[in-house]
Design an enzyme around this catalytic site. Structure first.
Site, PDB file in Angstrom:
ATOM      1  N   SER A   1      -5.746   8.842   7.473  1.00  0.00           N
ATOM      2  CA  SER A   1      -5.424   7.446   7.746  1.00  0.00           C
ATOM      3  C   SER A   1      -5.382   6.698   6.432  1.00  0.00           C
ATOM      4  O   SER A   1      -6.034   7.089   5.456  1.00  0.00           O
ATOM      5  CB  SER A   1      -6.492   6.853   8.677  1.00  0.00           C
ATOM      6  OG  SER A   1      -6.846   5.562   8.244  1.00  0.00           O
ATOM      7  N   LYS A   2      -4.598   5.613   6.420  1.00  0.00           N
ATOM      8  CA  LYS A   2      -4.460   4.901   5.148  1.00  0.00           C
ATOM      9  C   LYS A   2      -5.780   4.290   4.707  1.00  0.00           C
ATOM     10  O   LYS A   2      -5.930   3.888   3.568  1.00  0.00           O
ATOM     11  CB  LYS A   2      -3.349   3.860   5.218  1.00  0.00           C
ATOM     12  CG  LYS A   2      -3.530   2.819   6.286  1.00  0.00           C
ATOM     13  CD  LYS A   2      -2.330   1.878   6.287  1.00  0.00           C
ATOM     14  CE  LYS A   2      -2.523   0.817   7.367  1.00  0.00           C
ATOM     15  NZ  LYS A   2      -1.311   0.435   8.031  1.00  0.00           N
ATOM     16  N   ARG A   3      -6.743   4.222   5.611  1.00  0.00           N
ATOM     17  CA  ARG A   3      -8.059   3.691   5.239  1.00  0.00           C
ATOM     18  C   ARG A   3      -9.027   4.769   4.752  1.00  0.00           C
ATOM     19  O   ARG A   3     -10.103   4.466   4.265  1.00  0.00           O
ATOM     20  CB  ARG A   3      -8.677   2.947   6.436  1.00  0.00           C
ATOM     21  CG  ARG A   3      -8.087   1.559   6.646  1.00  0.00           C
ATOM     22  CD  ARG A   3      -8.521   0.979   7.975  1.00  0.00           C
ATOM     23  NE  ARG A   3      -8.013   1.789   9.081  1.00  0.00           N
ATOM     24  CZ  ARG A   3      -6.812   1.632   9.617  1.00  0.00           C
ATOM     25  NH1 ARG A   3      -6.007   0.686   9.163  1.00  0.00           N
ATOM     26  NH2 ARG A   3      -6.394   2.408  10.602  1.00  0.00           N
ATOM     27  N   ASP A   4      -8.645   6.032   4.900  1.00  0.00           N
ATOM     28  CA  ASP A   4      -9.542   7.107   4.447  1.00  0.00           C
ATOM     29  C   ASP A   4      -9.688   7.078   2.926  1.00  0.00           C
ATOM     30  O   ASP A   4      -8.735   6.748   2.220  1.00  0.00           O
ATOM     31  CB  ASP A   4      -8.982   8.488   4.853  1.00  0.00           C
ATOM     32  CG  ASP A   4      -9.173   8.752   6.331  1.00  0.00           C
ATOM     33  OD1 ASP A   4     -10.036   8.087   6.945  1.00  0.00           O
ATOM     34  OD2 ASP A   4      -8.447   9.609   6.874  1.00  0.00           O
TER      35      ASP A   4
ATOM     36  N   LEU B   1       0.846  -1.188   0.000  1.00  0.00           N
ATOM     37  CA  LEU B   1       0.000   0.000   0.000  1.00  0.00           C
ATOM     38  C   LEU B   1       0.884   1.241   0.000  1.00  0.00           C
ATOM     39  O   LEU B   1       1.707   1.408   0.884  1.00  0.00           O
ATOM     40  CB  LEU B   1      -0.886   0.026   1.245  1.00  0.00           C
ATOM     41  CG  LEU B   1      -1.861   1.199   1.270  1.00  0.00           C
ATOM     42  CD1 LEU B   1      -3.110   0.871   0.473  1.00  0.00           C
ATOM     43  CD2 LEU B   1      -2.240   1.573   2.686  1.00  0.00           C
TER      44      LEU B   1
END
Ligand code: GLU
Ligand code: ZN
Length: 506
Positions: free
Chosen positions: A273-276, A29
């Site tokens: 955040s990397k999930r945003d 990622l």
């Protein structure tokens, strides 16, 4: 406090001696934050004519995969962020994957131990916890207390006989660590906040705070430009560079640091955040962003080329890039602005390139073969002037021009567009349009004249009501490229066929 603008970035280095690095962990990622770091290092290296080293930080075998490694390289290639040394191309300072450097770390640790720059610590976790708790209760600093700094040979032997396996800790200097950050100015860390830290776990596993500076030293890195989140580890790393210099490992030079500002989420109140949504590179690749559009936007997260200018090329960025002008304040990630900057780059590329870049997106939806015929290419090229100003990323070309390429049997009208666009006067509009277009000369101007006469003069409609149903009928959407041009490109037969189809459903 040093005035940053006066800061001497190079010191005694020639510009082409600059060596910076991008050290991703290949977990599969890449986030916009990672890419911003890569971009600033790349621009810095290219500005000075120095080298960018790609180093893969893959000691954490549980999280790193071979796929992740390839994905990382492909992503950087897609972005056009080129490196001068790395695992795929080699270089004088290899290997460039940390997993292939384990022997090197082992040697360095032996040397640090032999020179007493590091030492074995036998404390158990319970002992550490207990003493930390006691220190906290007594209002003292709760970092490692240095218990094993000065063990006697007998004490060591006793621990060994108990079967304890030691970690290795770095002996931190008993003085403040001060450095001149290229983004933030002078920063001081006090020794009471810098306990001796662990370099190697009891199972022999070398940790990030060891391997990262060891590699920087051995790879003769001159400048470390990285995210602010790593700032707390910097004083410890500086102590390690100094220890390494003391035992003749590496260049002997502590790199200059520049800590890039945090990237905050869209709300601006917490870190992205990397999930945003919008945080991962994959999304931009899938949406068909231009690499230079995305990079231009990411450059703005902390840097600007001029007060009144947001859009620039990478060549311009390289020319102008100055790490001292990076803003230390957190930057807010704004997906709308990212899209707008990308759109500005989409407007700038040559038409032929624009056409070529649409192909994979249309091909993915089965609207074009991967290698279109000459006829298909000609149609595609003809759409460019109609869509180049109207789409913000290439995946939008499917919605915009898909109706020109879709098989007649597969063509359908979006239900929402049908509900809104084929109601009211639609019957009359479609009938009049069919009649008007049946024998008109087939070019944009003639089509426009014929439709205006039939619908506006003839039926007395307002343009919106007049042309809306025609647009929906031929494109299946409420939004399309300009109508008359679209009709011309679609051709008379298909246009009439679709108008008749729509007439039946209206
Ligand atoms: N592998 C580390 C990371 O990706 C590198 C940080 C650094 O630049 O030192 O966070
Ligand atoms: Zn200890």
């Amino acid at each position: 406090m040093t005035d940053r603008a006066e800061n001497d970035v190079l010191g005694d280095l020639d510009p082409n001696q600059v060596r910076v690095r991008f050290p991703p962990s290949p977990t599969g990622l890449l986030t916009v934050g990672n890419i911003r770091s890569a971009l600033f290092n790349w621009a810095f290296a290219r500005h000075y004519g120095g080298k960018l080293v790609l180093r893969i930080e893959d000691t954490d075998t549980a999280r790193n995969t071979d796929e992740g490694y390839h994905y990382t390289l492909e992503s950087l290639q897609w972005l056009g962020l080129t490196w001068d040394e790395g695992p795929d191309i080699g270089g004088e300072y290899g290997p460039y994957k940390q997993s292939e450097r384990m022997d090197i770390y082992g040697d360095v640790v032996e040397k640090l131990l032999a020179a007493s720059k590091a030492y074995h610590c036998y404390c158990s976790q319970e002992e550490l916890d207990q003493r930390r708790e006691a220190a906290r209760t007594a209002g003292q600093h709760s970092g490692y207390d240095g218990h094993c700094r000065t063990l006697t040979a007998q004490q060591v032997q006793a621990y060994v006989e108990e079967g304890r396996r030691p970690v290795v800790r770095l002996r931190m200097p008993d003085r403040p660590i001060v450095f001149d950050d290229l983004v933030r100015g002078e920063i001081t860390f006090l020794p009471e906040n810098l306990g001796d830290y662990v370099l190697v776990r009891a199972n022999g596993y070398p940790l990030y705070p060891l391997v990262n500076p060891v590699d920087d030293a051995l790879m003769e890195i001159t400048h470390v430009l990285r995210g602010e989140d790593l700032l707390p580890s910097t004083p410890r790393q500086i102590a390690l560079y100094e220890a390494l210099a003391g035992i003749g490992v590496g260049s002997g030079r502590t790199p200059r640091f520049g800590h890039l500002p945090f990237v905050m989420g869209t709300e601006g109140n917490k870190k992205l955040s990397k999930r945003d949504p919008g945080a991962g590179l994959g999304e931009y690749m899938a949406r068909g962003f231009l690499p230079e559009g995305l990079l231009n936007y990411l450059a703005l997260l902390g840097w600007s080329i001029a007060d009144d200018r947001d859009v620039f090329t990478m060549a311009e960025m390289i020319e102008a890039f100055d790490i001292r002008k990076v803003n230390a304040n957190a930057a807010r990630f704004d997906p709308k602005k990212c899209e707008a900057i990308n759109a500005a780059h989409m407007r700038m590329i040559p038409p032929e390139e624009f056409a070529q870049r649409m192909i994979p997106f249309l091909a993915k939806e089965g609207l074009l073969p991967a290698e279109p015929s000459d006829e298909q290419l000609a149609l595609l090229r003809a759409t460019v002037p109609l869509v180049q100003e109207r789409i913000n990323s290439f995946s939008e070309s499917v919605e915009m021009v898909g109706f020109l390429f879709v098989d007649e049997e597969a063509f359908s009208i979006d239900p929402d567009a049908a509900a809104k666009g084929l109601s009211g006067d639609a019957d009359a509009v479609l009938d009049a349009s069919i009649k008007a277009l049946s024998d008109v000369e087939w070019n944009t101007a003639a089509i426009e004249t014929a439709l205006r006469e039939a619908l506006i003069d003839g039926l007395g409609l307002k343009p919106r009501n007049a042309f809306g149903p025609v647009r929906v009928a031929i494109s299946g959407r409420r939004i399309s490229p300009p109508l008359f041009e679209s009709l011309e490109l679609l051709g008379r037969d298909k246009s009439l066929h679709r108008l008749e189809q729509a007439r039946r459903t209206a």
